[in-house]
Design a protein around this motif. Structure first.
Motif, PDB file in Angstrom:
ATOM      1  N   ILE A  50      76.024 -86.973 -23.323  1.00 60.55           N
ATOM      2  CA  ILE A  50      77.041 -88.003 -23.406  1.00 60.55           C
ATOM      3  C   ILE A  50      76.641 -89.388 -24.014  1.00 60.55           C
ATOM      4  O   ILE A  50      77.594 -89.946 -24.541  1.00 60.55           O
ATOM      5  CB  ILE A  50      77.231 -88.561 -21.597  1.00 60.55           C
ATOM      6  N   LEU A  51      75.499 -89.595 -24.042  1.00 61.05           N
ATOM      7  CA  LEU A  51      75.062 -90.804 -24.872  1.00 61.05           C
ATOM      8  C   LEU A  51      75.214 -90.882 -26.291  1.00 61.05           C
ATOM      9  O   LEU A  51      75.632 -91.709 -26.803  1.00 61.05           O
ATOM     10  CB  LEU A  51      73.594 -91.227 -24.587  1.00 61.05           C
ATOM     11  N   ILE A  52      74.890 -89.745 -26.790  1.00 61.81           N
ATOM     12  CA  ILE A  52      75.206 -89.473 -28.220  1.00 61.81           C
ATOM     13  C   ILE A  52      75.311 -87.939 -28.305  1.00 61.81           C
ATOM     14  O   ILE A  52      74.628 -87.089 -28.090  1.00 61.81           O
ATOM     15  CB  ILE A  52      73.899 -90.283 -29.330  1.00 61.81           C
ATOM     16  N   ASN A  53      76.037 -87.671 -29.457  1.00 61.74           N
ATOM     17  CA  ASN A  53      76.483 -86.165 -29.652  1.00 61.74           C
ATOM     18  C   ASN A  53      75.412 -85.615 -30.374  1.00 61.74           C
ATOM     19  O   ASN A  53      74.615 -86.165 -31.242  1.00 61.74           O
ATOM     20  CB  ASN A  53      77.839 -86.097 -30.584  1.00 61.74           C
ATOM     21  N   ARG A  54      75.169 -84.180 -30.062  1.00 60.71           N
ATOM     22  CA  ARG A  54      73.985 -83.512 -30.763  1.00 60.71           C
ATOM     23  C   ARG A  54      74.557 -82.274 -31.295  1.00 60.71           C
ATOM     24  O   ARG A  54      75.447 -81.607 -30.758  1.00 60.71           O
ATOM     25  CB  ARG A  54      73.055 -82.730 -29.543  1.00 60.71           C
ATOM     26  N   LEU A  55      74.335 -82.222 -32.601  1.00 63.12           N
ATOM     27  CA  LEU A  55      74.930 -81.128 -33.376  1.00 63.12           C
ATOM     28  C   LEU A  55      73.838 -80.418 -34.221  1.00 63.12           C
ATOM     29  O   LEU A  55      72.756 -81.044 -34.474  1.00 63.12           O
ATOM     30  CB  LEU A  55      75.873 -81.652 -34.375  1.00 63.12           C
ATOM     31  N   SER A  56      74.343 -79.022 -34.481  1.00 62.72           N
ATOM     32  CA  SER A  56      73.550 -78.269 -35.326  1.00 62.72           C
ATOM     33  C   SER A  56      74.053 -77.720 -36.631  1.00 62.72           C
ATOM     34  O   SER A  56      74.957 -77.159 -36.220  1.00 62.72           O
ATOM     35  CB  SER A  56      72.491 -77.318 -34.525  1.00 62.72           C
ATOM     36  N   ALA A  57      73.578 -77.960 -37.788  1.00 64.62           N
ATOM     37  CA  ALA A  57      74.413 -77.453 -39.114  1.00 64.62           C
ATOM     38  C   ALA A  57      74.355 -76.207 -38.973  1.00 64.62           C
ATOM     39  O   ALA A  57      75.083 -75.245 -39.745  1.00 64.62           O
ATOM     40  CB  ALA A  57      73.723 -77.877 -40.078  1.00 64.62           C
ATOM     41  N   ALA A  58      73.277 -75.448 -38.048  1.00 63.30           N
ATOM     42  CA  ALA A  58      73.319 -73.865 -38.199  1.00 63.30           C
ATOM     43  C   ALA A  58      74.384 -73.265 -37.219  1.00 63.30           C
ATOM     44  O   ALA A  58      74.663 -72.054 -37.119  1.00 63.30           O
ATOM     45  CB  ALA A  58      71.945 -73.464 -37.864  1.00 63.30           C
ATOM     46  N   ASP A  59      74.863 -74.003 -36.328  1.00 62.04           N
ATOM     47  CA  ASP A  59      75.844 -73.580 -35.346  1.00 62.04           C
ATOM     48  C   ASP A  59      77.183 -73.206 -35.859  1.00 62.04           C
ATOM     49  O   ASP A  59      77.715 -73.805 -36.760  1.00 62.04           O
ATOM     50  CB  ASP A  59      76.056 -74.511 -34.232  1.00 62.04           C
TER      51      ASP A  59
END
Length: 437
Positions: free
Chosen positions: A6-15
């Protein structure tokens, strides 16, 4: 969903779906809606028709003022000098230091005219001429930035602009002494305490008191941006500025607290600002996330930063350094920090960025205030085709063509053929008169 998510978005370029998620994160619509457009159009038309009186009425209404005429909204050079002289010594010296560094950097940008002569005596070249008059819009109220005065006015002054007109809103009549001091230091010619679409209109069309300018530069709210877009063509503009942005590439060796604060430095501007960190070190990203959570409650603008990070901020895991660079070029950020051991190696692969901050010790905030390069930068991906504000934005170039008789004859034959091919016979005959037998 966890608190961290919620605090900051988490993304992975592998997803799978990463591209769509990134596009959604980057999406920002800067075009005003029909209601804003209608209001701005009405203000522009009113100022164009009634001049000073329309500006005074709009200022009283929107800035909660009660003034009778434009004289009450004009600041004299003596008032600006008094603001500078009245600053605490520490502030005055800091402002002078920043101004000198900005001036010194922009002096190196000054282009010069050039000419060359062809074998037949024909002379071709380019003449560089400063604009006669520039308009500087400086935000007021909560967003009062003396640094913006320096960054907008000093390049105009270095370019040779003879008259710099500054407008700055003063809601409730509150003046910011640092802003006025910066105007004095930067060589601003006149200051009017007006803002919004009415200020843009006054600069673009001119009124009984406000001189018409050749170009308007400087950021503002959605009404200012909409007005600048509307008057473009009547005057020049620098850009339509979007929210502040920072993208950091880290190799995992920079102190997580440094990076958290670097992200905060842009997120605190407003809720639409964007702060993104890219790294191929997953543990490092977690450490930065923990630093964000730990340091956020210590900020004066915690609520704004929290909203910005949750809406548009992200910690993005990349599979490699190369992938991080590819993503950075795709984003084309306003500010790019290369927080790595060898930034010189990476910078050659950066194609799109407004300003590049190299190495662990080069905080973006230094560029905002005193490093020297301009902090007025392209946002919202426009670094793909735009550049920082500079001396060249306050100058124009004229082509020089001086044909010798021999050159006119030679060129006339070519021009004649092309003009007749376009069925423009007057063009052709005009060139043919100069052809020697």
């Amino acid at each position: 969903m966890s608190d961290k998510a919620i605090l900051i978005n988490r993304l992975s370029a592998a997803d799978s779906g990463f591209d769509a998620k990134l596009d959604a994160l980057l999406s920002w619509e800067g075009v005003s809606n029909d209601e804003v457009q209608a209001r701005v159009t009405a203000i522009l038309d009113d100022v164009k028709r009634r001049g000073d009186q329309a500006v005074v009425e709009a200022t009283n209404r929107f800035d909660r003022m009660d003034v009778a005429d434009m004289d009450a909204l004009r600041l004299t050079p003596e008032r600006l000098a008094a603001a500078f002289d009245g600053l605490p010594v520490e502030q005055r010296e800091a402002l002078e230091c920043a101004a000198e560094r900005v001036r010194r950097y922009h002096e190196r940008q000054k282009p010069t005219g050039w000419q060359y002569q062809e074998p037949d005596g024909t002379v071709l070249g380019q003449k560089v001429t400063p604009l006669d008059r520039a308009g500087i819009y400086v935000p007021g109220g909560k967003a009062a930035y003396p640094s913006s005065v320096l960054m907008n006015a000093i390049p105009a002054h270095v370019a040779g602009v003879s008259e710099i007109i500054m407008v700055v809103p003063t809601p409730d009549g509150v003046l910011n002494e640092l802003v006025l001091a910066a105007a004095h230091l930067a060589g601003v010619s006149q200051v009017f305490t007006i803002g919004g679409a009415q200020a843009v209109a006054a600069l673009a069309f001119g009124t009984q008191s406000v001189p018409r300018v050749d170009k308007i530069v400087g950021p503002g709210n959605i009404y200012v941006a909409t007005a600048k877009r509307a008057v473009f063509g009547q005057v020049g503009i620098d850009m339509i500025a979007g929210p502040s942005e920072i993208l950091v590439i880290s190799d995992g060796q920079t102190d997580p607290e440094w990076l958290a604060m670097d992200l905060f430095s842009q997120a605190e501007h407003d809720e639409d600002a964007q702060a993104i960190l890219l790294s191929w070190d997953a543990e490092h990203l977690e450490s930065v996330g923990e630093a964000i959570e730990r340091l956020l409650p210590t900020l004066e603008r915690e609520a704004i930063v929290r909203a910005s990070l949750s809406r548009r901020g992200a910690l993005i895991y990349c599979e490699s350094e190369q992938q991080a660079l590819e993503i950075a070029n795709r984003v084309a950020p306003e500010h790019l920090e290369l927080s790595v051991a060898e930034p010189e190696r990476l910078v050659e692969q950066v194609r799109h960025a407004g300003a590049i901050f190299m190495g662990r010790h080069t905080a973006e905030a230094l560029g905002d205030y005193c490093a020297g390069p301009n902090h007025v930068l392209p946002t919202s991906g426009t670094a793909r085709f735009s550049s920082p504000l500079g001396v060249y934005d306050f100058q124009k170039r004229s082509s020089i063509i001086h044909c010798s008789p021999e050159g006119a004859s030679t060129l006339g034959k070519t021009a004649s053929v092309l003009a007749r091919g376009e069925s423009l016979t007057a063009h052709a005959r005009s060139a043919e008169y100069r052809i020697r037998d």
